[in-house]
Design a protein around this motif. Structure first.
Motif, mmCIF file in Angstrom:
data_model
loop_
_atom_site.group_PDB
_atom_site.id
_atom_site.type_symbol
_atom_site.label_atom_id
_atom_site.label_comp_id
_atom_site.label_asym_id
_atom_site.label_seq_id
_atom_site.Cartn_x
_atom_site.Cartn_y
_atom_site.Cartn_z
ATOM 1 N N UNK A 346 0.888 -1.151 0.234
ATOM 2 C CA UNK A 346 -0.080 -0.132 0.073
ATOM 3 C C UNK A 346 0.856 0.954 0.134
ATOM 4 N N UNK A 347 0.826 2.174 -1.080
ATOM 5 C CA UNK A 347 1.704 3.274 -1.318
ATOM 6 C C UNK A 347 1.012 4.671 -1.007
ATOM 7 N N UNK A 361 -5.472 7.858 5.683
ATOM 8 C CA UNK A 361 -5.162 9.232 5.534
ATOM 9 C C UNK A 361 -3.587 9.061 5.004
ATOM 10 N N UNK A 362 -3.425 8.578 3.855
ATOM 11 C CA UNK A 362 -2.048 8.229 3.697
ATOM 12 C C UNK A 362 -1.693 7.007 4.045
ATOM 13 N N UNK A 363 -2.076 5.625 3.939
ATOM 14 C CA UNK A 363 -1.497 4.656 4.431
ATOM 15 C C UNK A 363 -0.609 3.811 3.493
ATOM 16 N N UNK A 364 0.512 3.765 4.340
ATOM 17 C CA UNK A 364 1.758 3.026 3.545
ATOM 18 C C UNK A 364 2.242 1.762 4.426
ATOM 19 N N UNK A 365 2.327 0.689 3.705
ATOM 20 C CA UNK A 365 2.658 -0.572 4.113
ATOM 21 C C UNK A 365 3.003 -1.668 3.294
ATOM 22 N N UNK A 366 3.826 -2.615 3.579
ATOM 23 C CA UNK A 366 4.212 -3.721 2.529
ATOM 24 C C UNK A 366 4.271 -5.288 3.242
ATOM 25 N N UNK A 367 3.853 -6.190 2.526
ATOM 26 C CA UNK A 367 3.722 -7.533 3.082
ATOM 27 C C UNK A 367 4.573 -8.197 2.011
ATOM 28 N N UNK A 368 5.439 -9.081 2.661
ATOM 29 C CA UNK A 368 6.249 -10.124 1.998
ATOM 30 C C UNK A 368 5.501 -11.187 1.705
ATOM 31 N N UNK A 556 -1.551 4.679 10.192
ATOM 32 C CA UNK A 556 -0.734 3.498 10.940
ATOM 33 C C UNK A 556 0.135 4.193 12.026
ATOM 34 N N UNK A 557 -0.019 3.836 13.175
ATOM 35 C CA UNK A 557 0.650 4.347 14.318
ATOM 36 C C UNK A 557 1.727 3.398 14.682
#
Length: 588
Positions: A346-347, A361-368, A556-557
Motif C-alpha cells: 500500500x503506497x 489518510x495516507x496508508x503505507x505498508x508492505x507485506x512479503x 498507521x501508528x
C-alpha cells in the motif's frame, strides 16, 4: 414559475423499450396482423346481422336467413381462434421481453460498486427487478396491442356506420367528442396517480423487507409497537395512492356508460321513427344498436388499458434509471492474473466513503509473499476498509495498491478477485446446500475436492454430522447453522479456491470455544505458505503474525512484531494488549 407540461405518453421511453422487441419481430408483426383481422371481423358481425334481418326475416326468406346464420357462425369461430392466438402471443411477447430486460438489469446490478448498495434500499431494488418488470410485461400483454385493437375497431366501425346511414352516424358522433375529452383528462390524471402509486409500493416493499430481515433486533429491543405505528403510516400513504386511482376510475367509467346509453336511446328513438316511415330498415336500426357499444366500449377500454400502459411505462422508466446508472468499478485492466506470488504494498493510499471525510489518510505498508500480517486498532480505525480497497470494491482517492509490484488497477477485476479469498466476520450463506455455498456453483470445483479440502482443515467430520452432510440445506442466510459453523463453512469456501492472498476479517470474533479451536486449526492450515492479512481480534492470531500493523483514526501508528511492539514504552499496541488482549489471555 411555469410548470413543465406533462406528456401523457413518453414516446422516447417507448422507443427505447421497443429495441428489446427486435429478437421477436416476427411475433410482433403477427400480432398486428391479428389485430387487423379481429377489428374487421368484429365490425362485420353487425353488418351480417343487418343483412340477415333485411334479406331474410323481413322478406320471409328462411333459406337466405339460414345462409347468413352459417356465415355468422363461421365468422364467430375465426374470431374466437384469432382472439385466443392474440391473447396468448401478446402475453408471450411481453414475458420474453421482460425476461431479457430482467437479465440485463440483474447483470448490471452485479457490476455495481459497493457504494451504490451502501446508498440504495434493497426493497426498492427488489421492486425494480420483480414487480416493475411485471408491469413492463403488461405493456404488451394488456396494454399496447389491446389499445391498437380497440382504436382500429373504432375506425372500422366508424366506416361501416357511415356507409350504412350517415344521419344515424351523426347522432353517434355528436356524443363522441364529449367522451374523447373525458378520456384525455382521465389519462392525464391517472399517469400522475400511478407515479405516486409506484413510489409508495417501493417504499412499502423497502420497509417490509428491512423489518423482516431485522426482526430479531426489533423484538430484542421491544420495538414492535413503534414499528407497527410506522407501518400503519406508510401503509396509509400506500392506500391513499391507490384510492386516488380508484376515484378517477369511479368518476370516468359511469360517464362512459351514461354516454353510451344516451346514444343508444337517441338512435333507437330517431331510427325507430324512420323505420315507421320507411326511410330506415329494421336491420339498419339493429346494426346501429350493435355498433354503438362497439364504438363506445373500446373507448372506455382504451382508457382502462391506457392505465395499464402508463403503469408499465412508469415501471420501465424506473428500471431504465437503474440501467442508466454508472456506478461500476472501471475494469480497464488488461493483465489476467493467473497466480500472485503475494508481495503486497500500500503506497500512500487515501480514501473516503464520503467526500472530504477521509477514512484512510495516507496508508503505507508492505507485506512479503507468504507472510501473515495482523491489523489491529479500535473500531472505525480503517481496518476493514483496507480489505475493501484490496478487492477494489471501492476506488482509492490517491496512492496505489500493488501486488507483485503491479498496480491492481492494471489487472482485470475478475482475475484479481479470483486470487484473493476473504473470510468475513458476518458470514453470508445462501438458502442452498453446504456444497453449493462452498463452491458457489463453480463448475470446476468437484464435491470430492471439497471433501478433501474439508479433511485438510479438519472440518469434514463436522459437516458429515449434519443431516445429508454436504447436501444439507442451510436455509436463508444459513439460519440452520450456528455462527461458528457458518464461519467454518466460510473458511472452507476460501480454501477450495486456492487463493494467492487470504484475508481474515475478524473471522473468529464471535464463535464458541469448540468452533474457535477448529477455526484456529483451519487458519494455520490455509495461511501456510500464502500471504495472509488478518483483521485481528484473538490473541493467538496476533502473536503468530509476522508483522502487526496498528491503526488509529485512519493512519498507521505502529508496525512491528508482537515482541517488538511490546517493548515500546507507552506504545499504542502495548496499551491495547494490556487492556484487551492480556485480559483475554488471563481468561483463557
Amino acid at each position: 414559475m411555469t410548470k413543465k407540461k406533462e406528456n401523457i405518453f413518453d414516446f422516447v421511453l417507448f422507443k427505447r423499450l421497443f429495441q428489446y422487441i427486435k429478437p421477436y419481430k416476427g411475433v410482433f408483426i403477427g400480432l398486428f396482423v391479428l389485430v387487423i383481422l379481429l377489428a374487421l371481423l368484429s365490425a362485420v358481425m353487425p353488418r351480417l346481422t343487418k343483412e340477415a334481418i333485411d334479406l331474410g326475416i323481413s322478406l320471409g326468406d328462411s333459406e337466405t336467413f339460414l345462409v347468413y346464420v352459417v356465415i355468422m357462425f363461421g365468422v364467430l369461430m375465426f374470431q374466437t381462434i384469432f382472439q385466443l392466438s392474440f391473447i396468448y402471443y401478446a402475453a408471450w411477447l411481453g414475458q420474453n421481453l421482460v425476461k431479457d430486460v430482467r437479465i440485463k438489469l440483474f447483470n448490471h446490478l452485479l457490476q455495481f460498486k459497493m457504494k451504490y448498495y451502501d446508498n440504495s434500499s434493497v426493497g426498492v431494488l427488489i421492486t425494480r427487478a420483480v414487480t416493475d418488470m411485471e408491469r413492463i410485461a403488461d405493456i404488451f400483454g394488456q396494454g399496447l396491442f389491446m389499445i391498437f385493437r380497440d382504436i382500429l375497431t373504432m375506425v372500422v366501425v366508424f366506416g361501416f356506420m357511415l356507409n350504412s346511414n350517415w344521419r344515424l352516424s351523426l347522432i353517434v358522433f355528436i356524443m363522441l367528442p364529449i367522451l374523447l375529452y373525458a378520456t384525455r383528462l382521465f389519462q392525464k390524471y391517472m399517469k400522475v396517480a400511478f407515479e405516486e402509486v409506484r413510489t409508495e409500493v417501493s417504499n412499502l416493499n423497502s420497509f417490509v423487507q428491512e423489518r423482516i430481515t431485522g426482526m430479531k433486533i426489533l423484538q430484542l429491543f421491544t420495538r414492535e409497537k413503534v414499528e407497527h405505528e410506522n407501518f400503519k403510516t406508510i401503509n396509509e400513504r400506500h392506500k391513499k395512492g391507490w384510492l386516488k386511482t380508484v376515484w378517477y376510475n369511479s368518476f370516468f367509467f359511469p360517464i362512459a356508460d351514461l354516454a353510451s346509453s344516451v346514444t343508444i336511446g337517441l338512435v333507437a328513438w330517431y331510427g325507430g321513427l324512420n323505420v315507421i316511415v320507411g326511410t330506415v330498415t329494421q336491420g339498419t336500426l339493429v346494426e346501429f344498436i350493435m355498433y354503438i357499444p362497439m364504438l363506445f366500449r373500446p373507448l372506455r377500454q382504451i382508457a382502462d388499458k391506457f392505465n395499464t400502459l402508463q403503469m408499465g411505462m412508469v415501471a420501465a422508466n424506473r428500471v431504465f434509471k437503474v440501467l442508466d446508472t454508472t456506478s461500476q468499478i472501471d475494469d480497464t485492466g488488461t493483465m489476467v492474473a493467473e497466480h500472485f506470488k503475494g508481495n503486497l504494498k500500500f503506497d500512500d493510499v487515501h480514501f473516503s466513503y464520503v467526500e472530504n471525510e477521509e477514512v484512510l489518510k495516507g496508508i503505507s505498508f508492505s507485506v512479503n509473499a507468504g507472510d501473515t500480517v495482523a491489523i489491529v486498532g479500535a473500531t472505525g480505525a480503517g481496518k476493514s476498509t483496507i480489505i475493501n480497497l484490496l478487492n477494489r470494491f471501492y476506488e482509492i482517492k490517491d496512492g496505489a495498491i500493488l501486488v507483485d509490484n503491479i498496480d491492481i488497477r492494471e489487472v482485470t477485476l475478475a482475475s484479481l478477485r479470483t486470487q484473493i479469498a476473504v473470510v468475513l466476520q458476518d458470514v453470508f450463506l445462501f438458502a442452498d446446500t453446504i456444497l453449493s455455498n462452498i463452491t458457489l456453483n463453480h463448475p470446476e470445483i468437484t464435491e470430492a475436492e471439497v471433501q478433501q479440502a474439508a479433511k485438510d482443515i479438519g472440518i469434514h467430520e463436522f459437516i458429515m454430522s449434519l443431516p445429508n452432510g454436504y447436501h444439507y440445506n442451510v436455509k436463508e442466510r444459513g439460519v440452520m447453522l450456528s455462527s461458528g459453523q457458518r464461519q467454518l463453512i466460510s473458511f472452507l469456501r476460501a480454501y477450495v479456491t486456492n487463493p494467492s492472498i487470504l484475508v481474515l476479517d475478524e473471522a473468529t470474533s464471535s464463535v464458541d470455544s469448540y468452533s474457535e479451536q477448529l477455526i484456529q486449526n483451519a487458519t494455520d492450515k490455509i495461511t501456510k505458505g500464502r500471504t495472509s492479512i488478518v483483521i485481528a481480534h484473538r490473541l493467538a492470531t496476533v502473536k503468530k503474525a509476522d508483522k502487526i500493523i496498528v491503526m488509529d483514526a485512519g493512519i498507521i501508528v505502529e508496525q512491528g512484531t508482537h515482541d517488538e511492539l511490546l517493548k515500546k514504552k507507552d506504545g499504542y499496541y502495548k496499551n491495547l494488549y494490556e487492556v484487551q488482549f492480556l485480559q483475554e489471555e488471563v481468561v483463557v
